[in-house]
Design a protein around this motif. Structure first.
Motif, short mmCIF file in Angstrom:
data_model
loop_
_atom_site.label_atom_id
_atom_site.label_comp_id
_atom_site.label_asym_id
_atom_site.label_seq_id
_atom_site.Cartn_x
_atom_site.Cartn_y
_atom_site.Cartn_z
N SER A 115 1.06 -1.34 0.21
CA SER A 115 -0.06 0.12 0.07
C SER A 115 0.78 1.21 0.05
O SER A 115 2.09 1.07 0.52
CB SER A 115 -0.85 0.19 1.35
N ASP B 93 1.02 3.95 1.86
CA ASP B 93 1.60 4.32 3.17
C ASP B 93 2.98 3.75 3.28
O ASP B 93 4.04 4.23 3.79
CB ASP B 93 0.78 4.09 4.16
N LYS C 280 0.67 -1.08 13.16
CA LYS C 280 -0.30 -1.54 12.32
C LYS C 280 -0.75 -2.76 12.66
O LYS C 280 -1.81 -3.31 12.20
CB LYS C 280 0.13 -1.45 10.53
N TYR D 28 -2.32 -8.20 12.30
CA TYR D 28 -2.25 -8.31 10.99
C TYR D 28 -3.30 -9.25 10.67
O TYR D 28 -3.36 -10.33 11.42
CB TYR D 28 -0.95 -8.32 10.15
N SER E 202 -2.53 -7.87 5.56
CA SER E 202 -3.21 -6.38 6.17
C SER E 202 -3.40 -5.98 7.47
O SER E 202 -3.59 -6.94 8.30
CB SER E 202 -4.42 -6.25 5.21
N SER E 203 -3.36 -4.73 7.54
CA SER E 203 -3.56 -4.30 8.98
C SER E 203 -5.21 -4.45 9.40
O SER E 203 -5.98 -4.09 8.79
CB SER E 203 -3.25 -2.88 9.12
N LYS F 242 -6.45 -2.90 11.75
CA LYS F 242 -7.10 -1.39 12.26
C LYS F 242 -7.10 -0.78 11.17
O LYS F 242 -7.95 0.26 10.96
CB LYS F 242 -5.95 -0.90 12.98
N ASP F 243 -6.41 -1.05 10.09
CA ASP F 243 -6.49 -0.14 8.82
C ASP F 243 -6.34 -1.15 7.58
O ASP F 243 -5.14 -1.35 7.02
CB ASP F 243 -5.43 0.91 8.81
N ASN G 186 -6.66 -1.11 4.53
CA ASN G 186 -5.97 -0.26 3.35
C ASN G 186 -4.46 -0.26 3.37
O ASN G 186 -3.92 -0.11 2.40
CB ASN G 186 -6.67 1.05 3.03
N SER G 187 -3.89 -0.71 4.75
CA SER G 187 -2.65 -0.81 4.70
C SER G 187 -2.00 -2.34 4.74
O SER G 187 -2.46 -2.82 5.44
CB SER G 187 -2.23 -0.44 6.11
N TYR G 188 -1.32 -2.53 3.74
CA TYR G 188 -0.88 -4.01 3.27
C TYR G 188 0.19 -4.27 2.66
O TYR G 188 0.80 -3.09 2.13
CB TYR G 188 -2.22 -4.58 2.74
#
Length: 455
Positions: free
Chosen positions: A296, A298, A408, A411, A428-429, A431-432, A434-436
């Motif tokens: 991702s 980030d 993050k 996972y 992927s997280s 908590k988020d 979209n963070s992977y």
């Protein structure tokens, strides 16, 4: 005239010193003799246990749990030190007078030195002790209490009734049964707690009503003990350690039934199942890609901030954080791939390759991993301590990506077969989402990095 002043001062000093000790004990009761007798008695006591002594060293920072040690002293100068990490290592010790009786492990011993003097070594930051002050001896001579000179924490030595390797084998059996695992929910104090076990850091990760906290622990042959306020000195921040609802968790029993282990709540009425993750990085390792298109934005941005941006289309280069590292060479970059998990040497860490114009090196940070209650596809990731001289040289580059990776956590791993029929894994997280980043499957330690495929 000056000679008279000197003689007068000398006479006054002599008179004062006589006055100072006028009422002091004499003969066998004078202070030096009493302390000498106390030291000799302690030499004899420590050397009198045929199996030695056991104790739990609690780190000074109180960030982590306790480590089991066994000490087998002779009554002169030698001691065999063993621990959860391995068998006996022989070295010397001394007892001396320094603000009371002091026990010093005064020659190199890798077992205790691993925790007591971590200078760019394995466990930087654990702040253990190699010097301790005698506090008390039980009337029956079966317990000797010391206080760490550095940590100020208690080390209670208890006389063993079996050989150190037998005692430590029982501790390690319990530790290995829980290492990196999760437990089914514990009901305590009117609440339900989800518990994960960080085996390297020796902590319980306890989540109640969506709020998580860490509880330092140590392993015993009977189970797990949460480190209580009376295990440390009064100035340590341990007042509410173990709080779950209206009650305090102090221990969990671990019992073997056949080939399996079961965990019992403190009152023995609840049996907790031990749960594992499909992606157990305490036993295996993965390769991770942080390239654009494989991770991702980030994570890609964090790597960009580390390595900087080269000059292009009339734009000047933007230096990255890596340029602030010690002995930086122009053109040095941090790899956009890494491996994480259990290494060939048995440690658990994340490692990035550092590419310099004249050399290449692996820079690492020790991590700990644990399963998550109720979901075998999830994994908790926790920073432990830094490792080695390469980290020292490259900490500006490593710190941002490691901090972000841990931030993050937890996972969730997702597995599928891509259009080419190849196995694909995304981490992927929770908590988020979209963070992977894309990862390999979990490989056994010893697998060469180029054989760990990311699809």
């Amino acid at each position: 005239m000056r000679l008279y002043y000197i003689l007068a001062f000398a006479a006054l000093s002599l008179f004062s010193s006589c006055q100072l000790y006028e009422d002091a004990p004499t003969g066998m009761g004078r202070p030096g003799v009493v302390l000498d007798d106390e030291i000799l008695s302690l030499y004899k006591l420590l050397g009198s246990s045929p199996h030695g002594w056991r104790g739990v060293m609690i780190p000074g920072s109180y960030q982590y749990g306790g480590i089991n040690f066994c000490f087998k002293f002779d009554d002169k100068t030698m001691v065999d030190v063993s621990s959860e990490d391995g068998g006996a290592v022989r070295s010397t010790y001394t007892l001396s007078q320094s603000d009371g009786v002091r026990l010093t492990f005064d020659s190199s011993n890798s077992r205790i030195g691993r925790y007591a003097s971590p200078d760019y070594t394995l466990l930087q930051g654990l702040e253990g002790d190699f010097e301790l002050r005698l506090e008390s001896i039980s009337p029956d001579g079966k317990q000797v209490v010391f206080t760490g000179i550095y940590s100020k924490n208690k080390l209670v030595l208890t006389r063993l009734d079996e050989e150190p390797e037998e005692y430590l084998a029982k501790v390690k059996a319990v530790r290995d049964a829980l290492y990196g695992k999760a437990l089914s929910p514990l009901k305590l104090g009117g609440k339900e707690a989800n518990i994960s076990v960080f085996g390297l850091a020796r902590q319980l990760h306890v989540t109640v009503d969506g709020v998580s906290k860490l509880m330092p622990i140590y392993f015993t042959p009977e189970g797990v003990n949460v480190i209580a306020p009376d295990d440390v000195m009064d100035d340590k921040p341990a007042e509410r350690v173990g709080q779950i609802g209206t009650e305090i968790l102090r221990s969990l029993q671990v019992k073997k039934e056949g080939d399996a282990y079961k965990v019992l709540a403190p009152d023995g009425t609840q049996q907790l199942d031990i749960q594992e993750t499909f992606y157990d990085l305490t036993q295996g390792k993965i390769k991770m890609y942080f390239y654009e298109g494989w991770a991702s934005k980030d994570f890609v941005d964090v790597l960009t901030s580390i390595n900087g941006t080269p000059a292009s289309e009339g734009k000047e280069a933007i230096p990255g954080l890596i340029s602030r590292d010690r002995w930086y060479q122009a053109g040095t970059t941090l790899s956009e791939f890494a491996y994480m998990g259990r290494t060939d040497g048995g440690d658990t860490k994340v490692s990035f390759q550092v590419f310099a114009p004249t050399s290449q090196a692996w820079a690492s940070y020790y991590l700990d991993f644990a399963a998550v209650t109720g979901d075998p596809n999830q994994l908790l990731v926790k920073k432990f301590v830094r490792v080695g001289y390469d980290w020292y040289l490259h900490q500006q580059a490593l710190s941002p990506i490691i901090d972000y990776l841990v931030e993050k956590s937890p996972y969730r791993f997702k597995y599928w077969t891509n259009s080419a029929g190849k196995p694909t894994v995304e981490m992927s997280s929770v908590k988020d989402p979209n963070s992977y980043m894309k990862t390999s499957l979990v490989y056994t330690p010893g697998t060469p990095l180029d054989e760990m495929v990311v699809n």
